[in-house]
Design an enzyme around this catalytic site. Structure first.
Site, PDB file in Angstrom:
ATOM      1  N   ARG A 106      21.973  14.515   8.324  1.00 35.72           N
ATOM      2  CA  ARG A 106      20.559  14.508   7.969  1.00 35.72           C
ATOM      3  C   ARG A 106      20.197  13.356   7.045  1.00 35.72           C
ATOM      4  NH1 ARG A 106      16.592  14.209  10.081  1.00 35.72           N
ATOM      5  NH2 ARG A 106      17.416  15.880  11.398  1.00 35.72           N
ATOM      6  N   LYS A 141       2.678  -0.103  -2.091  1.00 33.47           N
ATOM      7  CA  LYS A 141       2.499   1.320  -1.755  1.00 33.47           C
ATOM      8  C   LYS A 141       3.718   1.805  -0.980  1.00 33.47           C
ATOM      9  CE  LYS A 141      -2.532   0.931  -1.682  1.00 33.47           C
ATOM     10  NZ  LYS A 141      -3.763   0.995  -0.863  1.00 33.47           N
ATOM     11  N   LYS A 173      -6.231  -7.584 -10.375  1.00 30.60           N
ATOM     12  CA  LYS A 173      -7.089  -6.730  -9.569  1.00 30.60           C
ATOM     13  C   LYS A 173      -8.345  -6.356 -10.342  1.00 30.60           C
ATOM     14  CE  LYS A 173      -5.213  -3.796  -6.744  1.00 30.60           C
ATOM     15  NZ  LYS A 173      -5.495  -4.474  -5.449  1.00 30.60           N
ATOM     16  N   GLU A 206      -8.246 -10.761  -7.259  1.00 33.15           N
ATOM     17  CA  GLU A 206      -9.048  -9.992  -6.322  1.00 33.15           C
ATOM     18  C   GLU A 206     -10.532 -10.209  -6.600  1.00 33.15           C
ATOM     19  OE1 GLU A 206      -8.160  -5.658  -5.373  1.00 33.15           O
ATOM     20  OE2 GLU A 206      -9.974  -5.441  -6.583  1.00 33.15           O
ATOM     21  N   ASP A 228     -11.320  -8.313  -1.087  1.00 35.44           N
ATOM     22  CA  ASP A 228     -11.097  -6.878  -0.942  1.00 35.44           C
ATOM     23  C   ASP A 228     -12.314  -6.170  -0.359  1.00 35.44           C
ATOM     24  OD1 ASP A 228      -9.437  -4.567  -1.327  1.00 35.44           O
ATOM     25  OD2 ASP A 228     -10.757  -3.994  -2.979  1.00 35.44           O
TER      26      ASP A 228
END
Length: 289
Positions: A106, A141, A173, A206, A228
């Site tokens: 597994r 992410k 950002k 950004e 963005d």
């Protein structure tokens, strides 16, 4: 190569600790320690395989560190990372103690299925950019502790890695800009910080609209501009305004359905967080040969 990924054995050890605990009692209860067998790992769907080496190392780790088996474990690779496979293809064959194969099954599959899923989706989206100069990027992410493996899977699928973490590139950002007091302040403080620390890091910023883009164009001091959540018409205008002075990146909710139209604006990069955080694992199974 996956061998370049640091702490891979520690990651495997922790994954096995999570799954095996104080023992695989299902296997220990009914499988004699001297029993041997041969199993094969089979693709149950088409895709791009990834994680072959980590799967192999899981079997060796269980053999050496859990069972301390005197029976050698042999893993024969029939495919390599990045290979296209179809349903029914044998990926690897495992020979050794039956208990080792069952205990490792597994964990090995969990690694390989997820990494192959990422490589497969990346390959699919990269193919949608055929004939264009736009490159597909991943993001931060990622699954905690799995980032290097998942970014490796993106490369196996033909994608391009963005920054690995917070340490190897500056990305200013929206929250950085807002907290710093504006675009100019964020850029100036960043450049002063990098100079003071003697760090040679690229700077990306950004922007959320054409007004913010114009502020960056007037001020300068960056290497790449992330556009963005721009629609394609506005993105095309933004790319034209930048005119090759800085690298351009489009981001924000870009899907398979919209990827090609965004790339046709002439943007240099498109980043898609879904490559690593919203993925369907490839179906792979292990069966007795």
């Amino acid at each position: 190569m996956m061998t370049n990924i640091p702490n891979l054995d520690e990651l495997i050890r922790m994954a096995l600790l999570e799954d095996v605990g104080d023992g695989d009692h299902s296997t220990l209860a009914c499988i004699p320690p001297t029993a041997t067998n041969t199993a094969k790992m089979v693709a149950k769907a088409e895709g791009i395989v990834c994680g072959m080496e980590v799967g192999e190392r899981v079997f060796h780790f269980v053999n050496d560190s859990y069972y301390h088996s005197q029976i050698p474990i042999t893993v024969t690779m029939h495919k390599q990372d990045g290979d296209a496979v179809k349903k029914g293809d044998i990926l690897m064959t495992i020979e050794g103690a039956s208990g080792v194969i069952l205990t490792a099954e597994r964990t090995a599959l969990n690694f390989m299925q997820r990494l192959s899923g990422i490589a497969t989706e990346t390959h699919k989206m990269v193919a949608m950019l055929d004939g264009l100069n736009t490159r597909l990027l991943d993001t931060r992410k990622t699954t905690p502790n799995m980032r290097l493996l998942e970014k490796y899977a993106v490369k196996c699928g033909g994608g391009t890695n963005h920054r690995i973490g917070l340490y190897d590139m500056v990305m200013l950002k929206d929250n950085h800009i807002d907290f710093a007091g504006g675009i100019e302040a964020a850029i100036d403080r960043t450049r002063a910080y990098l100079k003071a620390k003697g760090k040679d890091l690229r700077i990306e910023i950004e922007v959320r609209n054409m007004d913010e883009l114009e502020q960056v164009m007037q001020h300068g001091g960056v290497d790449r501009i992330m556009l963005d959540n721009f629609d394609t018409d506005t993105l095309r205008k933004a790319v034209k305004r930048i005119g090759g002075k800085y690298e351009t990146e489009a981001s924000g909710g870009i899907t398979e359905e919209t990827l090609r139209s965004y790339a046709e604006t002439g943007v240099d990069f498109i980043s898609v967080g879904a490559l690593t955080h919203h993925i369907k694992s490839m179906d792979i199974s292990l069966v007795k040969k």
